[in-house]
Scaffold this motif. Structure first.
Motif, PDB file in Angstrom:
ATOM      1  N   TYR A   1      11.261  38.600 -15.688  1.00  0.00           N
ATOM      2  CA  TYR A   1      10.663  37.909 -14.544  1.00  0.00           C
ATOM      3  C   TYR A   1      11.407  38.207 -13.255  1.00  0.00           C
ATOM      4  CZ  TYR A   1       8.123  35.359 -18.047  1.00  0.00           C
ATOM      5  OH  TYR A   1       7.321  35.045 -19.099  1.00  0.00           O
ATOM      6  N   GLY A   2      10.633  38.356 -12.215  1.00  0.00           N
ATOM      7  CA  GLY A   2      11.239  38.598 -10.917  1.00  0.00           C
ATOM      8  C   GLY A   2      11.701  40.028 -10.738  1.00  0.00           C
ATOM      9  N   GLY A   3      11.424  40.887 -11.708  1.00  0.00           N
ATOM     10  CA  GLY A   3      11.837  42.283 -11.605  1.00  0.00           C
ATOM     11  C   GLY A   3      10.923  43.064 -10.673  1.00  0.00           C
ATOM     12  N   GLU A   4      11.213  44.330 -10.570  1.00  0.00           N
ATOM     13  CA  GLU A   4      10.470  45.162  -9.625  1.00  0.00           C
ATOM     14  C   GLU A   4       9.106  45.555 -10.151  1.00  0.00           C
ATOM     15  OE1 GLU A   4      11.854  47.128  -6.566  1.00  0.00           O
ATOM     16  OE2 GLU A   4      12.640  45.089  -6.476  1.00  0.00           O
ATOM     17  N   GLY A   5       8.998  45.667 -11.465  1.00  0.00           N
ATOM     18  CA  GLY A   5       7.707  45.988 -12.047  1.00  0.00           C
ATOM     19  C   GLY A   5       7.355  47.454 -11.970  1.00  0.00           C
ATOM     20  N   PHE A   6       6.088  47.743 -12.245  1.00  0.00           N
ATOM     21  CA  PHE A   6       5.609  49.122 -12.305  1.00  0.00           C
ATOM     22  C   PHE A   6       5.267  49.622 -10.904  1.00  0.00           C
ATOM     23  CE2 PHE A   6       4.380  46.737 -15.972  1.00  0.00           C
ATOM     24  CZ  PHE A   6       4.581  47.558 -17.058  1.00  0.00           C
ATOM     25  N   PRO A   7       5.650  50.846 -10.586  1.00  0.00           N
ATOM     26  CA  PRO A   7       5.290  51.386  -9.263  1.00  0.00           C
ATOM     27  C   PRO A   7       3.778  51.358  -9.034  1.00  0.00           C
ATOM     28  CG  PRO A   7       6.824  52.845 -10.397  1.00  0.00           C
ATOM     29  CD  PRO A   7       6.468  51.774 -11.362  1.00  0.00           C
ATOM     30  N   ARG A   8       3.002  51.684 -10.057  1.00  0.00           N
ATOM     31  CA  ARG A   8       1.553  51.719  -9.889  1.00  0.00           C
ATOM     32  C   ARG A   8       1.024  50.317  -9.547  1.00  0.00           C
ATOM     33  NH1 ARG A   8      -2.895  53.986 -12.802  1.00  0.00           N
ATOM     34  NH2 ARG A   8      -1.609  54.629 -14.550  1.00  0.00           N
ATOM     35  N   VAL A   9       1.533  49.348 -10.283  1.00  0.00           N
ATOM     36  CA  VAL A   9       1.083  47.983 -10.054  1.00  0.00           C
ATOM     37  C   VAL A   9       1.413  47.558  -8.628  1.00  0.00           C
ATOM     38  CG1 VAL A   9       1.642  45.594 -10.638  1.00  0.00           C
ATOM     39  CG2 VAL A   9       1.116  47.240 -12.450  1.00  0.00           C
ATOM     40  N   ARG A  10       2.592  47.932  -8.178  1.00  0.00           N
ATOM     41  CA  ARG A  10       2.990  47.573  -6.813  1.00  0.00           C
ATOM     42  C   ARG A  10       2.048  48.190  -5.790  1.00  0.00           C
ATOM     43  NH1 ARG A  10       8.330  48.663  -8.199  1.00  0.00           N
ATOM     44  NH2 ARG A  10       8.524  50.326  -6.681  1.00  0.00           N
ATOM     45  N   ARG A  11       1.676  49.459  -6.052  1.00  0.00           N
ATOM     46  CA  ARG A  11       0.779  50.139  -5.103  1.00  0.00           C
ATOM     47  C   ARG A  11      -0.600  49.480  -5.075  1.00  0.00           C
ATOM     48  NH1 ARG A  11       2.839  54.829  -7.574  1.00  0.00           N
ATOM     49  NH2 ARG A  11       0.857  55.227  -8.625  1.00  0.00           N
ATOM     50  N   VAL A  12      -1.120  49.204  -6.255  1.00  0.00           N
ATOM     51  CA  VAL A  12      -2.468  48.623  -6.332  1.00  0.00           C
ATOM     52  C   VAL A  12      -2.487  47.260  -5.666  1.00  0.00           C
ATOM     53  CG1 VAL A  12      -4.212  47.721  -7.923  1.00  0.00           C
ATOM     54  CG2 VAL A  12      -3.099  49.899  -8.407  1.00  0.00           C
ATOM     55  N   ARG A  13      -1.443  46.491  -5.934  1.00  0.00           N
ATOM     56  CA  ARG A  13      -1.373  45.148  -5.358  1.00  0.00           C
ATOM     57  C   ARG A  13      -1.253  45.217  -3.836  1.00  0.00           C
ATOM     58  NH1 ARG A  13       1.899  41.349  -3.536  1.00  0.00           N
ATOM     59  NH2 ARG A  13       1.698  39.193  -4.249  1.00  0.00           N
ATOM     60  N   ALA A  14      -0.388  46.124  -3.368  1.00  0.00           N
ATOM     61  CA  ALA A  14      -0.172  46.234  -1.915  1.00  0.00           C
ATOM     62  C   ALA A  14      -1.457  46.646  -1.211  1.00  0.00           C
ATOM     63  CB  ALA A  14       0.940  47.233  -1.629  1.00  0.00           C
ATOM     64  N   GLU A  15      -2.163  47.576  -1.816  1.00  0.00           N
ATOM     65  CA  GLU A  15      -3.398  48.048  -1.211  1.00  0.00           C
ATOM     66  C   GLU A  15      -4.433  46.925  -1.126  1.00  0.00           C
ATOM     67  OE1 GLU A  15      -5.917  52.108  -1.537  1.00  0.00           O
ATOM     68  OE2 GLU A  15      -3.757  51.946  -1.635  1.00  0.00           O
ATOM     69  N   LEU A  16      -4.486  46.154  -2.201  1.00  0.00           N
ATOM     70  CA  LEU A  16      -5.436  45.038  -2.216  1.00  0.00           C
ATOM     71  C   LEU A  16      -5.100  44.021  -1.139  1.00  0.00           C
ATOM     72  CD1 LEU A  16      -7.793  43.735  -3.867  1.00  0.00           C
ATOM     73  CD2 LEU A  16      -6.036  42.419  -5.032  1.00  0.00           C
TER      74      LEU A  16
ATOM     75  N   LEU B   1      -1.801  47.298 -18.155  1.00  0.00           N
ATOM     76  CA  LEU B   1      -3.267  47.121 -18.139  1.00  0.00           C
ATOM     77  C   LEU B   1      -3.652  45.675 -17.848  1.00  0.00           C
ATOM     78  CD1 LEU B   1      -4.572  49.356 -21.056  1.00  0.00           C
ATOM     79  CD2 LEU B   1      -5.535  49.261 -18.748  1.00  0.00           C
ATOM     80  N   ILE B   2      -2.964  44.740 -18.488  1.00  0.00           N
ATOM     81  CA  ILE B   2      -3.292  43.327 -18.232  1.00  0.00           C
ATOM     82  C   ILE B   2      -3.028  43.011 -16.764  1.00  0.00           C
ATOM     83  CG2 ILE B   2      -2.687  40.928 -18.764  1.00  0.00           C
ATOM     84  CD1 ILE B   2      -2.005  41.846 -21.614  1.00  0.00           C
ATOM     85  N   THR B   3      -1.925  43.552 -16.246  1.00  0.00           N
ATOM     86  CA  THR B   3      -1.605  43.282 -14.842  1.00  0.00           C
ATOM     87  C   THR B   3      -2.666  43.866 -13.914  1.00  0.00           C
ATOM     88  OG1 THR B   3       0.719  43.420 -15.461  1.00  0.00           O
ATOM     89  CG2 THR B   3       0.221  43.393 -13.119  1.00  0.00           C
ATOM     90  N   LEU B   4      -3.109  45.084 -14.203  1.00  0.00           N
ATOM     91  CA  LEU B   4      -4.150  45.688 -13.360  1.00  0.00           C
ATOM     92  C   LEU B   4      -5.439  44.867 -13.427  1.00  0.00           C
ATOM     93  CD1 LEU B   4      -3.527  49.461 -14.154  1.00  0.00           C
ATOM     94  CD2 LEU B   4      -3.142  48.300 -11.958  1.00  0.00           C
ATOM     95  N   PHE B   5      -5.725  44.349 -14.610  1.00  0.00           N
ATOM     96  CA  PHE B   5      -6.891  43.469 -14.774  1.00  0.00           C
ATOM     97  C   PHE B   5      -6.715  42.193 -13.943  1.00  0.00           C
ATOM     98  CE2 PHE B   5      -8.124  39.768 -17.572  1.00  0.00           C
ATOM     99  CZ  PHE B   5      -9.483  39.773 -17.292  1.00  0.00           C
ATOM    100  N   PHE B   6      -5.536  41.605 -14.003  1.00  0.00           N
ATOM    101  CA  PHE B   6      -5.272  40.378 -13.222  1.00  0.00           C
ATOM    102  C   PHE B   6      -5.420  40.654 -11.719  1.00  0.00           C
ATOM    103  CE2 PHE B   6      -2.330  37.728 -16.268  1.00  0.00           C
ATOM    104  CZ  PHE B   6      -3.362  37.675 -17.185  1.00  0.00           C
ATOM    105  N   ILE B   7      -4.795  41.729 -11.270  1.00  0.00           N
ATOM    106  CA  ILE B   7      -4.853  42.032  -9.833  1.00  0.00           C
ATOM    107  C   ILE B   7      -6.301  42.268  -9.410  1.00  0.00           C
ATOM    108  CG2 ILE B   7      -4.201  43.721  -8.064  1.00  0.00           C
ATOM    109  CD1 ILE B   7      -1.560  44.082  -9.574  1.00  0.00           C
ATOM    110  N   LYS B   8      -7.027  42.953 -10.280  1.00  0.00           N
ATOM    111  CA  LYS B   8      -8.425  43.283  -9.972  1.00  0.00           C
ATOM    112  C   LYS B   8      -9.240  42.020  -9.665  1.00  0.00           C
ATOM    113  CE  LYS B   8     -11.898  46.224  -9.936  1.00  0.00           C
ATOM    114  NZ  LYS B   8     -11.969  47.278  -8.922  1.00  0.00           N
ATOM    115  N   LEU B   9      -8.919  40.929 -10.347  1.00  0.00           N
ATOM    116  CA  LEU B   9      -9.692  39.692 -10.139  1.00  0.00           C
ATOM    117  C   LEU B   9      -9.595  39.207  -8.696  1.00  0.00           C
ATOM    118  CD1 LEU B   9      -8.653  37.812 -13.395  1.00  0.00           C
ATOM    119  CD2 LEU B   9     -10.738  39.118 -12.957  1.00  0.00           C
TER     120      LEU B   9
END
Lengths: 819, 308
Positions: free
Chosen positions: A23-38, A327-335
């Motif tokens: 928890y609180g870590g940096e996470g996946f670079p892809r996830v960060r990009r997708v989230r930032a873009e959103l 994948l779950i994270t990308l699904f969550f962000i997508k919502l």
């Protein structure tokens, strides 16, 4: 991906010993990009859907509404612009760009046109809009005149019901001018059969010779809708194939080919992979939100139905936990790419662009065993990586939950963005049984929206949030002989006389008047529900959404016509705690201690406590015990307030009564989103010491700042309420200072607090772990706190997206300190 | 001022719920009023005098004089700046002025309670003790000045199976310990300085009774957490820490050492009591200095916490 050292991991997590993320870590670079873009995308208004449905409705005039809606959905899904977000693996867009809100003119359009120039200027939930969009929307307004849900509802409302709304006692919320939402699909079934399998069931039924008109129309509409949904997925398959051809990065090319593969075979029978299963779940959600503009479309017990697909891929070596988490994270962000625009006066009741898509994990299974599995834990970690309002993550816990589940939940709560909310099975299951559900059915409950609970895949619409009832206003009216001081409207009286003069000789007389007025306004609210339901049945006919829920296909009915296996609704009751606190003051000061007379008290309320004498009375009022301090005197009065409403409910039925579903009765819920703030603005000074216009209390929580004995006393007070009868959901929100959860030792104590909460028989609990100082700073300097997410009520939102009044109410909540 | 305590009637300030620093688990802490020591850094100065104390918040006062007329003891008057001055020899803490003040500028610290009232209050949180292995802590002030009262409440709690802790500075006759120990599971024991001259300078009393009582507790097999308050520049030299740890290491029943670094949370209460704060310019600890002290203490091989 930043990996965690073994010693950082909270505990051994059964099934995912190789968990790599803390928890609180940096996470996946892809996830960060997708989230930032959103997050960089500013919410806008999109006219596409509005234009397409108008075209379709022009062509289908005169046909049965359910068919018209199916054809409109088909038109929209076939013609709306689609795109695939960069780096995303889950596809499907609701509007022309991410976070844009489509318009649903068939429910209501006049407010859209009236507010066209205001969307960009709001103090919260801002939407950008182009002049071109404004022109397009204006161009269709004339077509919809006399054809919308809102007009049908308003033409049908009785004068007295309208007067009660003008008194600000009842509020019809979205149900008078938008779709209903509040559907949890039967995901097990959809994942196993695909839309094709459902469509085949529909086609089988269409061959029957015993169909009535309603059934025939429904089956035809369902066949069209499910076919349109399958075709929609194929559009993404083609797009992904095309994009793959253009892609130069080999990794992304492979991903696009994977997306194309998933979307080519999806819905033709059982989901083949974990990725496909997530895409199925997302499409159900997305298409329901294109079909109707309700909200609280929810995910039910996500970890339960997704687990087999996860495990199969893990066993086959096709999936690692790292990929599953991503994948779950990308699904969550997508919502969070989905959105809804509401009229401004509704926005105040639920600020922060909420969609209330509840996603539940953990808890007892129908067979009485614990259901916690690796997907449960992955979902918690994915939420940490997401840190956005959707999904609204909830955890169920009970005596059989692994310690690791509580530990993981507490660690995520400590991250301070308001999730997960916790539901205690030992209270919720009996509450569901209290309305007649068999135990093994009740064990399968999930939250729908905020804290309201339902049986996933088997429930008719709307577990809660039909008409809102402002308890605070009812009490004010009682103390004024039936007259609302603000509007001057008097619909009935305490003493049979017109005007606001009234005298009470005993506390019992006050209490009897409360009960009489509560029944009067609840009758009106039930009538209001019936009016809205009568028209939602027509205008919110949802052949797609209904097909996903039992037993619509068996019965050939939409949910609003009685397709659900179970059907209970609740209204939203706002201000239970403040009524108890106020009545305690009346009881103690006026009738027990006789320190002041009723007339003196009312004069002080009239003066909003201004003046030396009135301030003295206020001081006396503040000294009377308040709910949230483990004081039986007032806690019992608050419990009486609940009981006074609960006891009315067996007398009411909803519009589906006798149409097939089990139940069709009413439940009680304190799920009330942010309505306690605007409702408070309408209520004059109250005997508990509150000033005019201040918020009433939120959910079952104590009044703002009234709880002075710490968190244990709050939990004790709430435990004295009839929680096991709160089948519509009971909401408790607490705010803790971050230092209370710092370090392992404090975390253990916090977990002990959660366990005690369960043993005490409380229904639900959720937290904000945030410094009031930080909130105050974010109020002044929003630009410095773009990611500060908080619990508003049964949902979370970015703090900076809230209107100032709601920001203030969150700041004013008592901040519990560890001492 | 000699405490005139009645064992059937306790003088407490508050029952603090969700206490997380006064022993294991989630606890209710009962703060008793009255203390034989006068530590310079005392963070609960309202608990020193064994009588109810009137607290006055200057910032809330509207200078209306309502309290002056409400006081039947003629204990209140305006000073030259227009603030209320409390004659603490006349004030008996009756609370008439508190009721009268329209601005809530006055409050009373200290109320008389019965054994039954306190027992009932702390039993309200029983479920939290169960889930956290917590319980009830008697603190103060010096709870052993009211040993008879503490013993009765503690006995009630033992009958209910609830864990009890006594948080004491130990400057009382051993007979007071004997009164309560049968009903106490854990003692949180303050050792404020090893050097007895220093101890007298800092607290007004020498530490010989305190050290002797600690040894007696250990001989009786009483589990202890020793609490070392750290005041920058006053009792945190290496020699002083080592001196205190030497005492601790000779106590066989010590399970844990809690370092309590100096803080200034109590500063506002001095003003409300009409007292001057004795350590006005003292800085709080830096994390680095605290880590050094912690390392030194840990070298004795006893479990060590910061803050308890």
């Amino acid at each position: 991906m930043v990996t965690a050292k073994p010693e950082q991991l909270s505990s051994a997590i059964p099934g995912i010993e190789n968990m790599l993320y803390e928890y609180g870590g940096e996470g996946f670079p892809r996830v960060r990009r997708v989230r930032a873009e959103l997050m960089a995308a500013v919410p806008a208004i999109c006219p596409e859907r509005a234009l397409l449905i108008t075209e379709s409705y022009r062509e289908t005039e005169g046909q049965p509404m359910v068919l018209r809606r199916a054809k409109a959905l088909e038109r929209i899904l076939a013609n709306m612009s689609i795109f695939i977000e960069k780096d995303q693996l889950i596809v499907g867009n609701q509007a022309g760009q991410v976070r844009a809100a489509p318009i649903f003119p068939e429910y209501s359009i006049d407010w859209v046109i009236e507010e066209l120039d205001q969307f960009e200027k709001r103090s919260g939930d801002v939407f950008t809009i182009t002049e071109d969009t404004k022109d397009k929307l204006r161009s269709i307004q004339a077509f919809w005149q006399g054809k919308t849900h809102q007009e049908a509802v308003y033409a049908d409302i009785s004068d007295i019901n309208m007067a009660a709304q003008q008194q600000n006692v009842i509020h019809r919320g979205g149900i008078s001018m938008s779709g209903d939402g509040h559907i949890i699909p039967n995901h097990d079934k959809v994942l196993a059969l695909g839309y094709r399998g459902l469509q085949q069931q529909v086609q089988e039924n269409l061959k029957r010779t015993d169909l009535n008109e309603e059934q025939r129309d429904f089956y035809q509409a369902a066949e069209i809708s499910l076919g349109a949904a399958i075709h929609f997925a194929r559009r993404y398959a083609k797009l992904a194939t095309k994009l793959a051809g253009l892609e130069s990065d080999p990794q992304r090319k492979a991903e696009l080919e994977q997306i194309a593969g998933v979307n080519t075979r999806i819905f033709e029978g059982k989901a083949q992979t974990f990725h496909e299963a997530l895409q199925v779940v997302y499409y159900c959600h997305l298409i329901m939100m294109i079909e109707s503009n309700g909200h609280s479309f929810s995910f039910g017990r996500f970890d339960q139905y997704i687990y087999p697909y996860y495990q199969a891929d893990i066993d086959a070596g096709r999936l690692t936990n790292q990929q599953a988490l991503e994948l779950i994270t990308l699904f969550f962000i997508k919502l969070n790419s989905l959105n809804k625009v509401r009229p401004w006066d509704h926005t105040e009741f639920g600020v922060g662009y909420p969609l209330y898509s509840n996603l539940m994990v953990g808890g007892m299974k129908a067979d009485g065993l614990d259901g916690t599995n690796p997907v449960t834990y992955l979902s918690l970690r994915a939420m940490d990586l997401t840190r956005l309002p959707e999904p609204n993550l909830s955890v169920r816990y009970w005596a059989g939950s692994p310690r690791a589940l509580l530990n993981e939940s507490a660690r995520l709560i400590r991250e301070g963005f308001g999730m997960p909310a916790l539901f205690a099975d030992e209270t919720v299951i009996p509450a569901m049984m209290s309305i007649g559900l068999p135990e093994e059915v009740a064990r399968d409950y999930a939250s729908m929206g905020c804290v309201e609970v339902a049986i996933p895949g088997r429930w008719g619409h709307r577990a809660t949030g039909m008409t809102y009832i402002n308890f605070g206003k009812i009490l004010e009216i009682v103390l004024n002989n039936g007259t609302d001081p603000a509007s001057g409207i008097q619909l009935m009286s305490v003493n049979g006389q017109p005007g606001r003069d009234v005298h009470f000789n005993s506390y019992d007389e006050v209490w009897q008047a409360w009960k009489k007025f509560l029944k009067f306004y609840t009758d009106l609210a039930v009538e209001s529900d019936a009016i809205c339901d009568r028209h939602l049945k027509v205008f919110d006919a949802d052949p797609f959404g209904s097909s996903l829920v039992d037993n619509s296909i068996e019965r050939g009915k939409t949910l609003k016509n009685g397709g659900g296996e179970f059907d209970f609704v609740s209204q939203s009751t706002i201000g239970t705690s403040i009524i108890g606190d106020a009545l305690a003051v009346v009881k103690k000061l006026v009738f027990e201690d006789r320190t002041i007379t009723f007339e003196q008290l009312r004069a002080a309320l009239d003066a909003n406590w201004q003046g030396v004498q009135n301030q003295k009375i206020r001081k006396l009022a503040l000294a009377v015990p308040k709910f949230g301090n483990d004081e039986d005197y007032v806690d019992e009065i608050v419990a009486d307030v609940y009981t006074s409403y609960l006891d009315l409910l067996p007398g009411y039925h909803n519009a589906r009564f006798g149409q097939g579903p089990i139940g069709c009765g009413y439940t009680m819920s304190t799920s009330n989103i942010s309505s306690y703030v605007p409702y408070g603005m309408d209520v004059g000074a109250t005997p508990d010491g509150r000033y005019y216009g201040q918020p009433v209390n939120e959910g079952a929580s104590p009044c703002l700042g009234a709880d002075k004995q710490g968190p244990t006393a709050v939990l004790k007070s709430v435990s004295k309420l009839p929680n096991q009868r709160m089948a519509g959901g009971q909401l408790l929100n607490m705010k803790f200072s971050p230092n209370v959860l710092k370090g392992d030792d404090n975390l253990e104590k916090f977990i002990a607090l959660l366990e005690a909460n369960r043993l005490l028989g409380n229904f639900h609990i959720q937290f904000n772990i945030v410094d009031s100082a930080e909130l105050r700073d974010a109020r002044l300097h929003p630009e410095k706190h773009p990611n500060l997410m908080v619990r508003v009520a049964g949902y979370c939102a970015l703090f900076t997206s809230l209107i100032p009044e709601v920001q203030d109410a969150i700041i004013a909540r008592t901040e519990q300190q560890g001492l | 001022m000699l405490p005139m305590y009645n064992p059937a009637r306790g003088l407490i300030s508050t029952v603090q719920k969700y206490s997380t620093k006064d022993g294991p688990g989630i606890r209710d802490t009962v703060f008793f009023k009255g203390c034989p020591l006068g530590c310079l850094w005392c963070s609960n100065p309202e608990l020193i005098r064994p009588v109810p104390d009137l607290l006055y918040s200057r910032e809330k006062c509207a200078h209306c004089g309502t309290c002056l007329s409400a006081c039947l003891k003629e204990a209140l008057s305006f000073d030259e700046e227009g603030y209320v001055w409390v004659d603490r020899l006349k004030c008996d803490g009756c609370g008439e002025c508190v009721q009268a003040c329209p601005n809530s500028a006055l409050e009373i610290a200290g109320k008389f309670v019965t054994v039954e009232e306190v027992t009932k209050e702390v039993l309200k949180d029983r479920v939290f003790y169960q889930t956290s292995n917590g319980g009830v802590t008697f603190s103060g002030g010096e709870p052993l000045w009211q040993a008879g009262f503490v013993a009765q409440v503690a006995r009630n709690l033992k009958n209910e199976g609830i864990h009890t802790a006594l948080d004491t500075a130990g400057h009382v006759g051993w007979c007071r310990f004997e009164e309560v120990l049968p009903y106490i599971d854990l003692v949180l024991y303050d050792i404020k300085a090893a050097d007895h001259n220093l101890h007298r300078q800092l607290t007004g009393q020498e530490n010989d009774v305190i050290i002797m009582n600690a040894q007696l507790l250990a001989q009786h097999g009483m589990p202890m957490h020793v609490r070392l308050v750290l005041i920058p520049g006053l009792n945190d030299s290496d020699a002083e820490i080592k001196g205190r740890m030497q005492i601790v290491s000779e106590l066989a029943t010590v399970q844990q050492v809690d370092l309590l670094p100096y803080h200034r949370y109590g500063i506002g209460k001095y003003a409300r009591l009409g007292l001057d704060y004795p350590l006005l310019d003292l800085p709080e600890y830096s994390e680095e200095r605290l880590a050094e002290i912690e390392a030194l203490v840990r070298s004795y091989g006893i479990k060590t916490t910061i803050g308890g």
